[in-house]
Structures are given as C-alpha cells and as structure tokens.
Design a protein around this motif. Sequence first.
Motif, PDB file in Angstrom:
ATOM      1  N   GLU A 215       0.843  -1.443   0.060  1.00 14.93           N
ATOM      2  CA  GLU A 215       0.142   0.096  -0.251  1.00 14.93           C
ATOM      3  C   GLU A 215       0.666   1.041   0.154  1.00 14.93           C
ATOM      4  O   GLU A 215       0.307   2.165  -0.071  1.00 14.93           O
ATOM      5  CB  GLU A 215      -0.391  -0.217   1.224  1.00 14.93           C
ATOM      6  N   LEU A 216       1.811   1.164   0.853  1.00 14.47           N
ATOM      7  CA  LEU A 216       3.060   2.175   0.210  1.00 14.47           C
ATOM      8  C   LEU A 216       4.277   2.250  -0.306  1.00 14.47           C
ATOM      9  O   LEU A 216       4.480   1.040   0.402  1.00 14.47           O
ATOM     10  CB  LEU A 216       2.903   2.083   2.192  1.00 14.47           C
ATOM     11  N   GLU A 234       0.955   3.888  -2.450  1.00 16.58           N
ATOM     12  CA  GLU A 234       0.966   5.186  -2.206  1.00 16.58           C
ATOM     13  C   GLU A 234       2.506   5.775  -2.532  1.00 16.58           C
ATOM     14  O   GLU A 234       3.242   5.003  -2.371  1.00 16.58           O
ATOM     15  CB  GLU A 234       0.670   5.831  -0.337  1.00 16.58           C
ATOM     16  N   GLN A 235       3.012   6.586  -3.128  1.00 14.75           N
ATOM     17  CA  GLN A 235       4.077   6.485  -3.691  1.00 14.75           C
ATOM     18  C   GLN A 235       4.697   8.271  -2.244  1.00 14.75           C
ATOM     19  O   GLN A 235       4.305   9.635  -1.992  1.00 14.75           O
ATOM     20  CB  GLN A 235       4.034   7.440  -4.925  1.00 14.75           C
ATOM     21  N   SER A 236       6.540   7.958  -2.105  1.00 21.85           N
ATOM     22  CA  SER A 236       7.217   8.915  -1.136  1.00 21.85           C
ATOM     23  C   SER A 236       8.168   9.122  -1.881  1.00 21.85           C
ATOM     24  O   SER A 236       8.706   7.718  -0.964  1.00 21.85           O
ATOM     25  CB  SER A 236       6.584   8.346   0.355  1.00 21.85           C
ATOM     26  N   PRO A 240       8.134   8.732   4.467  1.00 23.52           N
ATOM     27  CA  PRO A 240       6.909   9.214   4.100  1.00 23.52           C
ATOM     28  C   PRO A 240       5.872   9.629   4.944  1.00 23.52           C
ATOM     29  O   PRO A 240       6.461   9.739   7.008  1.00 23.52           O
ATOM     30  CB  PRO A 240       6.035   8.099   3.811  1.00 23.52           C
ATOM     31  N   ASP A 243       0.511  12.730   6.116  1.00 25.08           N
ATOM     32  CA  ASP A 243      -0.351  12.814   5.625  1.00 25.08           C
ATOM     33  C   ASP A 243      -0.996  11.082   5.279  1.00 25.08           C
ATOM     34  O   ASP A 243      -1.271  10.979   4.547  1.00 25.08           O
ATOM     35  CB  ASP A 243      -0.855  13.647   5.163  1.00 25.08           C
ATOM     36  N   THR A 244       0.321  10.621   4.638  1.00 27.61           N
ATOM     37  CA  THR A 244       0.756   9.934   2.984  1.00 27.61           C
ATOM     38  C   THR A 244       0.855   8.197   4.127  1.00 27.61           C
ATOM     39  O   THR A 244      -0.322   8.227   4.019  1.00 27.61           O
ATOM     40  CB  THR A 244       2.201   9.592   2.997  1.00 27.61           C
ATOM     41  N   ASN A 247      -3.391   8.227   5.353  1.00 28.88           N
ATOM     42  CA  ASN A 247      -4.648   7.608   4.026  1.00 28.88           C
ATOM     43  C   ASN A 247      -4.186   6.301   3.995  1.00 28.88           C
ATOM     44  O   ASN A 247      -5.212   5.838   3.593  1.00 28.88           O
ATOM     45  CB  ASN A 247      -3.683   8.252   2.857  1.00 28.88           C
ATOM     46  N   ILE A 248      -3.282   5.842   4.479  1.00 30.45           N
ATOM     47  CA  ILE A 248      -3.757   4.189   4.932  1.00 30.45           C
ATOM     48  C   ILE A 248      -3.704   3.193   5.590  1.00 30.45           C
ATOM     49  O   ILE A 248      -3.240   2.404   6.279  1.00 30.45           O
ATOM     50  CB  ILE A 248      -2.433   3.599   4.065  1.00 30.45           C
TER      51      ILE A 248
END
Length: 251
Positions: A215-216, A234-236, A240, A243-244, A247-248
């Motif tokens: 997921e990340l 999700e990309q960081s 991360p 906020d990131t 989100n997960i």
Amino acid sequence: MPFHGTCLCGGITFQVDNDPIVFGWHNALPLPPSLRTHLGQHVAIVPTSLTITKGENLLSTYRDATQDSGNALKRMFCSQCGSPLYNDGGDAGKTLAVFYSALIDFGTEDQKDPKPELEYYTKDRVAWVHAVEGTAFSTNVIFPGGSLTFIKGENLLSTYKDAAQDSGNAIKRVFCSRCGSPLYNEGGDDAKTVSVFYSALIDFATQDEKNRTPELEFYTKDRLEWVHAVQGAEQSETIPGRDTLRNIGLS
C-alpha cells in the motif's frame, strides 16, 4: 576494475578483484525458517576474488544446509549491524554471491546500476512483481509499536542503532545473531510503529496473501531505472509524512 563493498556500520569492508560472472535476482516467498532466505539482487563472482580488507573479526557465518541443490551455503553477515554481505558455496562451490546492497561502486555516472541478467525462483514471484523489469527490494509489514512479542530465542536478538536517517530519528535494526536474518526495525514514526521484514513472517504463503499488493512505496527517489513503481501504492520520495500514513490508516 575492482569492486568494493561494506556493511551498514562500516565495520567490515571488502574488495572483489574480478569481473562479475552474472548479475542475478532471487525471488522468495515466506518459507519455513529452515528455507527462508534474503530477497534481492546479487552479483555472482569467482570465490577467490573476494578479500576482506577490514573487520574480518566481525564476520559471522551461518551454514544453511537446506538448499534445493543439496549444497550447503555459508551465509556471511556483519555481527555488529546484521548486514548480509555474501553467500559462499553456490554452484557446488564455484561461485560466491555478493549482495548488491553491500557494494558501493554502482549508481554513479560511470558505473550505472546494472539490470539483472538472471532471475531465478520465478515460481515464487509474488503477483504484484514484474518479471525482472521491476521487483521488490525490501518488503515490510508495519505494525503498531508494542504489538510484537517474542515466543522463543530473545537471547539471540542483536540490535544495531542506525542514526543516519533522513527523519532525524534513530532506528533500531534487529536481527538474529546466529544466522543474520533481519527481523524488524523499531523507532520509525517517533517509535509509534514497528516495521517487520516480510521475509521473516510465516503466515503469508497463501494465494490470497501472495496477491496482496503493498500500500506504500517509499524512497522512490532511489528507485533504479529498471524498476517499476508498485501499482496502486502511495508513493513517497523519502520517509513518508503523516498525511501519507494517514491515507493508509497508519496515523
């Protein structure tokens, strides 16, 4: 040109005075402990071409006899920080596989990161990993801090404090002192989470879990040219942010 390598803490350094035989990639699923191995890219070389230039007293060996080939492997790692360095004994002792993560001469303008020429154990490739064009370097499962309990072998745990983090928070890297297996990292997100290595978990070998996508994905700024982004994750670019994680569902 010679190739140079080191462990995470810098206690061990080595040199390889021969051209690689092949750049390879190893796929593996979570397996019974006796079969588990480190995931990742490696460079196969002639065994006699590697010389330890510093820290030979820190070098630890785990003899892994449970191989499909029937040949035992010697898994070499740093006893201080747990970094896997190389496996000795492949191809009936004709090759030595150095972990790409231990080499320091790649990723420059003159020496680009090489794309693997050989991918093996493809039968164990998880569903979200592309065939050699892109694949996982390190997959972790993040749990809330304080949720991990040891059932056996706590006396075998070794810890390396890694203070060189972009976040400024030191991370405790925990590994088995006997075999060098990385187990988990503690101290991320201000110690609110513990990051367990996917390769250390034994409950994820079902078909449903094989198809489960991360997921990340983070440190995308360091993604090699031939590696694809994980679809749907999700990309960081670095660690991360809140906020990131929110989100997960992790913050």
